[in-house]
Design an enzyme around this catalytic site. Structure first.
Site, short mmCIF file in Angstrom:
data_model
loop_
_atom_site.label_atom_id
_atom_site.label_comp_id
_atom_site.label_asym_id
_atom_site.label_seq_id
_atom_site.Cartn_x
_atom_site.Cartn_y
_atom_site.Cartn_z
N ASP A 232 73.71 39.45 -15.56
CA ASP A 232 72.71 38.77 -14.73
C ASP A 232 72.65 39.36 -13.33
OD1 ASP A 232 70.81 36.81 -14.18
OD2 ASP A 232 72.30 35.36 -13.51
N ASP B 276 67.55 43.33 -10.93
CA ASP B 276 66.84 42.51 -9.95
C ASP B 276 66.45 43.35 -8.74
OD1 ASP B 276 65.74 40.61 -8.36
OD2 ASP B 276 67.56 39.41 -8.12
N HIS C 295 67.31 28.76 -6.71
CA HIS C 295 68.71 29.01 -7.04
C HIS C 295 69.59 27.98 -6.32
CE1 HIS C 295 68.21 32.68 -9.25
NE2 HIS C 295 67.57 33.29 -8.27
N SER D 107 69.01 24.72 -12.89
CA SER D 107 69.98 23.61 -12.88
C SER D 107 69.38 22.29 -12.40
CB SER D 107 71.19 23.99 -12.00
OG SER D 107 72.02 24.90 -12.66
N LYS E 127 70.98 28.91 -16.09
CA LYS E 127 71.71 27.77 -15.54
C LYS E 127 73.12 28.22 -15.18
CE LYS E 127 70.98 23.64 -17.26
NZ LYS E 127 70.55 22.79 -16.12
#
Length: 334
Positions: free
Chosen positions: A92, A117, A193, A230, A250
């Site tokens: 990630d 990213d 986030h 989340s 999450k």
């Protein structure tokens, strides 16, 4: 059951997109969370996507993220091979300057997918960076899916704070996917986030639907991803599942559940750990001169670890029902 790679994960995502269900791709920050997540998925017959970030790999590797990915990879390989559902690992939020870590992830031959990213870069630079990673993945033997991000999401991720969100443009999304060849697209539609509350978000499910429709109109079968999930409410998740989103990231929720479960456990067993009033807190001498002694059965780490694993499993099991992935594993009968 064997540990699964990118070819199988592509099938999992495409089925989910076609049938409008999804997965919470769940970040692993400790082995306890990892075991709990897999346990919960097995309980409900759901395939499971786990995620690892560089900072966690660095922590596990005692400062060396390359060692960390190898350690987590072998741990996960063993867990996955003994699971009766599909178990996948996504790397990630790999930043453009983390080329050595990316290479270590590829060398480990564990991840089924990787997320590059470059969303904070201008559009053309994002396209260039993502395209280069696509070429690097294609040059390796074995298939690994590529997730990329277009638009920026507010909040804190990996110690980096973003104070302003930039929503994803549907037309740019089409161009981005066509030019980069990414397999999944993370979009900015109003999530955040970190710690957030769904009712306070400027969430735009309609934008996700527009992006999905634009991709389909151009023959692009690319599932959408929502980061910062989340704090989303259940109804918001259900609405997004109708728009082409099949992966929700999450992380923060599990970290809270870990801390809260440990807190509640130790609070309930305080008298087994902390000496009562009138007894000298002789930790160095381990209370050799006192009549009171701590009770090992209650302070031993496996006791609280099992509580944490079960709590994480309960959370994951509930989430598989929320997203509709329960009882839909492609590999449960193998």
């Amino acid at each position: 059951m064997t540990f699964r790679r990118g070819v199988a994960l592509r099938e999992v995502y495409h089925r989910a997109r076609a049938e409008q269900f999804g997965f919470f791709a769940s970040n692993v920050t400790t082995p306890e969370i990892l075991v709990g997540l897999v346990r919960g998925a097995e309980r409900t017959g759901s395939d499971v996507v786990l995620q690892l970030k560089r900072d966690t790999a660095e922590h596990v590797g005692a400062g060396d993220p390359n060692a960390g990915i190898a350690i987590v990879g072998e741990y996960l390989r063993t867990i996955g091979e003994n699971a009766d559902v599909g178990v996948f690992l996504n790397i990630d939020h790999v930043r453009p300057d983390e080329t050595a870590f990316l290479d270590a992830c590829l060398d480990a031959e564990i991840p089924a997918s990787v997320m590059i990213d470059a969303s904070h870069e201008p559009f053309e630079e994002n396209v260039r960076i993502t395209g280069e990673v696509r070429e690097k993945l294609d040059a390796r033997e074995g298939e690994m899916l590529l997730e990329a991000e277009l638009g920026t999401i507010e909040g804190e991720e990996g110690g980096v704070r973003t104070d302003e969100a930039f929503y994803t443009d549907p037309e740019e999304a089409v161009e981005f996917v066509e030019r980069t060849g990414c397999d999944l697209l993370a979009v900015s539609i109003g999530t955040e986030h970190g710690v957030s509350k769904g009712r306070d978000l400027d969430l735009r499910p309609g934008l996700a639907a527009e992006i999905d429709r634009a991709l389909r109109d151009h023959g692009l079968d690319v599932p959408l991803v929502v980061h910062g999930a989340s704090g989303l409410e259940d109804d918001q998740i259900r609405r997004l599942l109708e728009t082409g989103v099949c992966k929700f990231n999450k992380n923060t929720r599990y970290q809270y559940e870990y801390a809260r479960t440990a807190h509640d456990y130790y609070a309930a067993h305080s008298d087994a750990i902390v000496p009562p009033e009138g007894v000298v807190d002789d930790r160095e001498g381990f209370f050799a001169d006192a009549e009171w002694s701590p009770r090992k059965a209650e302070f031993t780490p496996p006791a609280v670890i099992e509580e944490i694993r079960e709590r994480i499993a309960d959370v994951m099991a509930d989430l598989t029902h929320l997203t509709g992935s329960a009882d839909r594993s492609l590999f449960a009968d193998e």
